[in-house]
Scaffold this motif. Structure first.
Motif, mmCIF file in Angstrom:
data_model
loop_
_atom_site.group_PDB
_atom_site.id
_atom_site.type_symbol
_atom_site.label_atom_id
_atom_site.label_comp_id
_atom_site.label_asym_id
_atom_site.label_seq_id
_atom_site.Cartn_x
_atom_site.Cartn_y
_atom_site.Cartn_z
ATOM 1 N N LEU A 339 0.848 -1.205 0.000
ATOM 2 C CA LEU A 339 0.000 0.000 0.000
ATOM 3 C C LEU A 339 0.878 1.247 0.000
ATOM 4 O O LEU A 339 1.633 1.488 0.949
ATOM 5 C CB LEU A 339 -0.900 -0.007 1.246
ATOM 6 C CG LEU A 339 -1.670 1.282 1.536
ATOM 7 C CD1 LEU A 339 -2.652 1.628 0.409
ATOM 8 C CD2 LEU A 339 -2.433 1.162 2.860
ATOM 9 N N LEU A 340 0.782 2.009 -1.104
ATOM 10 C CA LEU A 340 1.542 3.264 -1.206
ATOM 11 C C LEU A 340 0.734 4.384 -0.560
ATOM 12 O O LEU A 340 -0.392 4.667 -0.978
ATOM 13 C CB LEU A 340 1.824 3.592 -2.682
ATOM 14 C CG LEU A 340 2.477 4.959 -2.934
ATOM 15 C CD1 LEU A 340 3.814 5.089 -2.197
ATOM 16 C CD2 LEU A 340 2.685 5.186 -4.432
ATOM 17 N N ASP A 341 1.352 5.041 0.404
ATOM 18 C CA ASP A 341 0.649 6.085 1.168
ATOM 19 C C ASP A 341 0.876 7.456 0.547
ATOM 20 O O ASP A 341 1.289 7.603 -0.622
ATOM 21 C CB ASP A 341 1.111 6.018 2.640
ATOM 22 C CG ASP A 341 0.003 6.347 3.620
ATOM 23 O OD1 ASP A 341 -0.312 7.539 3.762
ATOM 24 O OD2 ASP A 341 -0.562 5.419 4.224
ATOM 25 N N ASP A 342 0.646 8.476 1.323
ATOM 26 C CA ASP A 342 0.741 9.886 0.941
ATOM 27 C C ASP A 342 2.099 10.215 0.301
ATOM 28 O O ASP A 342 3.122 9.641 0.680
ATOM 29 C CB ASP A 342 0.573 10.699 2.245
ATOM 30 C CG ASP A 342 0.305 12.151 1.995
ATOM 31 O OD1 ASP A 342 0.333 12.588 0.846
ATOM 32 O OD2 ASP A 342 0.054 12.859 2.997
ATOM 33 N N GLY A 343 2.086 11.181 -0.634
ATOM 34 C CA GLY A 343 3.355 11.714 -1.142
ATOM 35 C C GLY A 343 3.662 11.368 -2.580
ATOM 36 O O GLY A 343 4.771 11.630 -3.052
ATOM 37 N N TRP A 344 2.722 10.816 -3.336
ATOM 38 C CA TRP A 344 3.033 10.338 -4.698
ATOM 39 C C TRP A 344 2.607 11.328 -5.786
ATOM 40 O O TRP A 344 2.794 11.076 -6.967
ATOM 41 C CB TRP A 344 2.371 8.976 -4.954
ATOM 42 C CG TRP A 344 0.875 8.944 -4.769
ATOM 43 C CD1 TRP A 344 0.213 8.618 -3.625
ATOM 44 C CD2 TRP A 344 -0.139 9.246 -5.736
ATOM 45 N NE1 TRP A 344 -1.156 8.696 -3.817
ATOM 46 C CE2 TRP A 344 -1.399 9.083 -5.097
ATOM 47 C CE3 TRP A 344 -0.118 9.625 -7.082
ATOM 48 C CZ2 TRP A 344 -2.608 9.295 -5.756
ATOM 49 C CZ3 TRP A 344 -1.329 9.849 -7.738
ATOM 50 C CH2 TRP A 344 -2.557 9.688 -7.070
ATOM 51 N N PHE A 345 2.052 12.478 -5.419
ATOM 52 C CA PHE A 345 1.396 13.343 -6.414
ATOM 53 C C PHE A 345 1.888 14.796 -6.295
ATOM 54 O O PHE A 345 2.539 15.174 -5.320
ATOM 55 C CB PHE A 345 -0.120 13.300 -6.216
ATOM 56 C CG PHE A 345 -0.483 13.513 -4.769
ATOM 57 C CD1 PHE A 345 -0.585 12.444 -3.900
ATOM 58 C CD2 PHE A 345 -0.653 14.788 -4.255
ATOM 59 C CE1 PHE A 345 -0.870 12.642 -2.555
ATOM 60 C CE2 PHE A 345 -0.941 14.996 -2.916
ATOM 61 C CZ PHE A 345 -1.044 13.916 -2.063
ATOM 62 N N GLY A 346 1.478 15.599 -7.309
ATOM 63 C CA GLY A 346 1.807 17.031 -7.335
ATOM 64 C C GLY A 346 3.064 17.280 -8.144
ATOM 65 O O GLY A 346 4.083 16.608 -7.938
ATOM 66 N N ASN A 347 2.988 18.218 -9.086
ATOM 67 C CA ASN A 347 4.181 18.552 -9.872
ATOM 68 C C ASN A 347 4.594 20.006 -9.707
ATOM 69 O O ASN A 347 5.736 20.284 -9.377
ATOM 70 C CB ASN A 347 3.968 18.185 -11.339
ATOM 71 C CG ASN A 347 4.139 16.689 -11.525
ATOM 72 O OD1 ASN A 347 5.196 16.131 -11.211
ATOM 73 N ND2 ASN A 347 3.091 15.999 -11.960
ATOM 74 N N LYS A 348 3.652 20.937 -9.910
ATOM 75 C CA LYS A 348 4.017 22.328 -9.641
ATOM 76 C C LYS A 348 4.396 22.474 -8.158
ATOM 77 O O LYS A 348 5.334 23.175 -7.807
ATOM 78 C CB LYS A 348 2.838 23.245 -9.981
ATOM 79 C CG LYS A 348 3.138 24.715 -9.743
ATOM 80 C CD LYS A 348 2.062 25.616 -10.321
ATOM 81 C CE LYS A 348 2.345 27.081 -10.011
ATOM 82 N NZ LYS A 348 1.219 27.938 -10.379
ATOM 83 N N TYR A 349 3.626 21.782 -7.315
ATOM 84 C CA TYR A 349 3.909 21.775 -5.870
ATOM 85 C C TYR A 349 4.043 20.322 -5.424
ATOM 86 O O TYR A 349 3.103 19.744 -4.861
ATOM 87 C CB TYR A 349 2.774 22.443 -5.105
ATOM 88 C CG TYR A 349 2.509 23.873 -5.526
ATOM 89 C CD1 TYR A 349 3.393 24.888 -5.173
ATOM 90 C CD2 TYR A 349 1.388 24.196 -6.291
ATOM 91 C CE1 TYR A 349 3.161 26.203 -5.571
ATOM 92 C CE2 TYR A 349 1.150 25.504 -6.688
ATOM 93 C CZ TYR A 349 2.038 26.504 -6.325
ATOM 94 O OH TYR A 349 1.809 27.799 -6.716
#
Ligand code: DGJ
Length: 712
Positions: A339-349
């Motif tokens: 299970l991959l948790d928080d922190g995998w997204f967002g590019n500008k920020y």
């Protein structure tokens, strides 16, 4: 809710005064009666009555669904103002009908109306025969020309008359959920409520135990366990009147939530769900557990996956290589899923911390160049499933979503923003936001059909309450936010009916049975220190089955052994969130063996009957057991911080057959160690196990024993 099949439809309607409306399960009965004045009263709530002739002896009782403005002196269920300014409501019996639903449930609808004003209320009760659980809701509709504003709109009122009342509440905070405390109720009101909106249960859970005549006990006494199926502000008012009677008024918290309904529009309250037990809280909890598995939890009778989560192992600091390594660890442990948790997204920020990126659900290219797609492929290639964390109802002000759609954010005009965990809540009362939130799940699933699980988080209560969408109906926001959430979850469930999901809200900030129609399980707390989890899991177990509660082995409180941490997690839905390389070979082997044991014993631990044997609130020890019929049981016993020289008592088991013989076998033993259980390997009678018991406790700190009991 599971779609229940309507098998029969019985109309029992008649307008005879004095007739009884019996809402029954196998052991529990709520009786309503039409009084001479046409109003409906509640003469009985408790054990099911078996002699029809006794019904005539019942007192009339108090009015079943009290209204404002007439002769009652205490809190009403319903308060509204008519178009002509008249603030009163009189409800009289019109008819009632019962229909048999599939899966052993009977739904009874009692129709009431005001003789002078066009306002109608239906009280709907669903009684689950085998599980002894009753749900109740109200449906309010009017035919007045202009909209009518509802000020109070309870789901249920229950009346009790006993020598005394003891109320147990479940309160706490982040990482300190569901502390149980019991108070004797005296004249006046005690209210359990919240007004946090989204993470509504962060400080107080929507559940209570009400014990009559004496404090609540595990195996004796009359208790009612009640909860509300509503993923938002709730309120339970316990009011003892001047005659010593108690009324329990349950529903949405009307605080800041006057609700206007147009002519013909139906206001349906959430369901108040309760059980009664004349044999103490243990029986009542088992009622809730079986009901939840059979009738409410998403895939309640299905299997559950063990998993390895990366949150505490990496927090926001990971890349593809690191995650692939953790997937290998999942394989080594023998769990079903990574299970991959928080922190995998967002590019500008990019989401390198919780200060930014929330709302921008594109994979961070610098961390994960191959995106979720590659991660899913890698996991599947290694033979484990892939699960993903999302928090789709929220936004960081430092995000592209906030920059583009300020009007989608719950925030006040002319005020500074106040943040909880650096974030704000999206305005789910707005259909465009609902579409966006559904689209997050839908896009991820469409692009990556291999995603096997979601962890759906919600880390902020509603702050800065104002909706640009609702305009002059601001007092609808708390309610319409929740209804918007249900619209989204309903669409997810319809399109992805078999997708398991974990309900999470910074730990146990959302733990109600309406949400759990859409989720297979929930995350009870971020606190995974096993000495704390013993209390947290004990508290939640009063309402939720072990199958619904995720428990992970982590590095919290490394002063306790890996065995102790695993044994505590294994009494619920087992998972791991730990760097396995930090473990010794022996510890790792122990965990692998525990996963095998858990997989084998899931039918007992997750689907069996739970007996709470020794309460951690009573001393420095705790024990629970699970039984599958009377042939197999698993007992978990824990020493917490015992005193030197403390007197120890055997743990008396429950739920076995006194006549049967059982093999006693300690499991989850550290490789290379022997059993410390005196009767390990012996065959003893059920009678011995239940009357003398097993000597499982010691005076060692943070020590645990797991014993498998098998009929031979
Ligand atoms: C709060 C949850 O309870 C944690 O398990 C973790 O998912 C974090 N959120 C991630 O931000």
């Amino acid at each position: 809710m599971k779609k229940l099949l309507t098998l029969t439809f019985l109309v029992c309607s008649a307008s005879l005064y004095g007739q009884n409306i019996r809402i029954q399960t196998s052991d529990v009965e709520l009786i309503l009666r039409v009084g001479d004045n046409g109003r409906v009263y509640q003469p009985h709530l408790g054990k099911r009555l078996s002699h029809e002739s006794d019904l005539a002896l019942l007192p009339q009782g108090r009015e079943a669904y009290l209204t404002h403005g007439l002769e009652d002196y205490y809190l009403p269920a319903l308060r509204l103002t008519h178009n002509d300014g008249n603030p009163s409501l009189l409800l009289q019996y019109v008819s009632h009908e019962s229909k048999v639903l599939g899966e052993g449930a009977v739904e009874t609808t009692v129709r009431l109306k005001d003789p002078k004003y066009p306002v109608e209320v239906a009280l709907v009760y669903t009684a689950y025969t085998d599980e002894n659980v009753i749900k109740s809701r109200a449906e309010i509709v009017h035919g007045e020309k202009k909209p009518v504003t509802l000020y109070n709109y309870a789901s249920s009122v229950l009346h009790l008359d006993a020598a005394g009342y003891w109320l147990t509440e479940f309160s706490g905070n982040w990482a300190n959920e569901v502390n149980m405390s019991e108070t004797k109720l005296e004249f006046g009101k005690k209210i359990l409520d919240t007004k946090l909106g989204s993470r509504a249960d962060m400080l107080c859970s929507p559940m209570f135990i009400l014990s009559q005549n004496s404090p609540a006990a595990e195996n004796s006494g009359s208790v009612i366990l009640g909860t509300l199926g509503w993923t938002g502000n709730f309120s339970f008012t316990f009011e003892v009147d001047h005659t010593g009677g108690l009324r329990i008024v349950s529903g949405i918290n009307p605080y800041g939530s006057e609700y206007t309904i147009a002519k013909g529009e139906k206001f349906v309250t959430p369901e108040f769900i309760f059980t009664y037990s004349a044999e103490g809280t243990g029986r009542a909890s088992r009622n809730f557990h079986s009901w939840a598995r059979r009738h409410t939890l998403k895939n309640g009778t299905g299997d559950r996956m063990t998993l390895l989560n990366n949150w505490e192992a990496t927090y926001f600091d990971f890349n593809e290589e690191k995650l692939a390594g953790i997937m290998d660890d999942a394989v080594t442990l023998g769990v079903d899923m990574f299970l991959l948790d928080d922190g995998w997204f967002g590019n500008k920020y990019p989401r390198y911390s919780d200060t930014q990126g929330l709302g921008d659900w594109q994979e961070t290219a610098s961390k994960l160049p191959g995106g979720v797609k590659k991660l899913v492929e890698t996991a599947i290639g290694k033979g484990v499933k892939f699960g993903l964390w999302i928090e789709p109802e929220m936004v960081n002000p430092k995000s592209e979503l906030y920059e583009k759609h300020l009007d989608w954010v719950v925030r006040l005009p002319n005020r500074d923003e106040y943040y909880f965990r650096n974030q704000l809540v999206l305005d789910l009362s707005n259909p465009a936001v609902q579409e966006y939130v559904f689209g997050i799940v839908d896009r991820l699933m469409t692009e990556n059909p291999g995603i096997a699980y979601f962890k759906w988080d919600c880390n902020s209560p509603i702050t800065n309450i104002y909706s640009a969408y609702l305009k002059d109906k601001q007092s609808h926001l708390y309610i319409d936010f929740v209804r918007g959430l249900y619209n989204v979850l309903e669409r997810v469930a319809a399109k992805y009916p078999d997708l398991p999901m974990m309900l999470c809200s910074g730990g146990g900030g959302r733990t109600d049975y309406k949400a759990l129609e859409y989720f297979t399980e929930f995350w009870p707390s971020d606190n995974t220190d096993p000495l704390e989890r013993i209390f947290i899991q004990w508290g939640y177990s009063h309402f939720f089955p072990s199958k619904a509660m995720c428990a992970h082995v982590t590095s919290w409180n490394k002063t306790t052994s890996v065995k102790f941490r695993t044994d505590v997690a294994m009494m619920c839905k087992l998972g791991f969130d730990i760097m396995i390389h930090e473990m010794s070979e022996t510890e790792l082997q122990f965990c692998k063996d525990a996963v095998v044991n858990f997989d084998r014993l899931k039918p007992v631990i997750l689907d069996g009957d739970q007996y709470r044997l020794v309460s951690p609130y009573d001393g420095q020890h705790m024990a629970v057991m699970y039984t599958a019929g009377t042939d197999k049981a698993v007992v978990f016993a824990y020493d917490m911080n015992p005193r030197y020289g403390e007197k120890l008592h055997p743990v008396k088991l429950q739920g076995l057959d006194a006549q049967k013989m059982y093999r006693v076998e300690e499991i989850n033993i550290m490789p290379g160690s022997g059993s410390s259980v005196r009767l390990n390997g012996r065959t003893v009678s059920g009678e011995w196990l239940m009357t003398h018991g097993l000597e499982l406790f010691s005076t060692s700190r943070a020590r645990s024993v797991v014993v498998e009991i098998t009929a031979i």
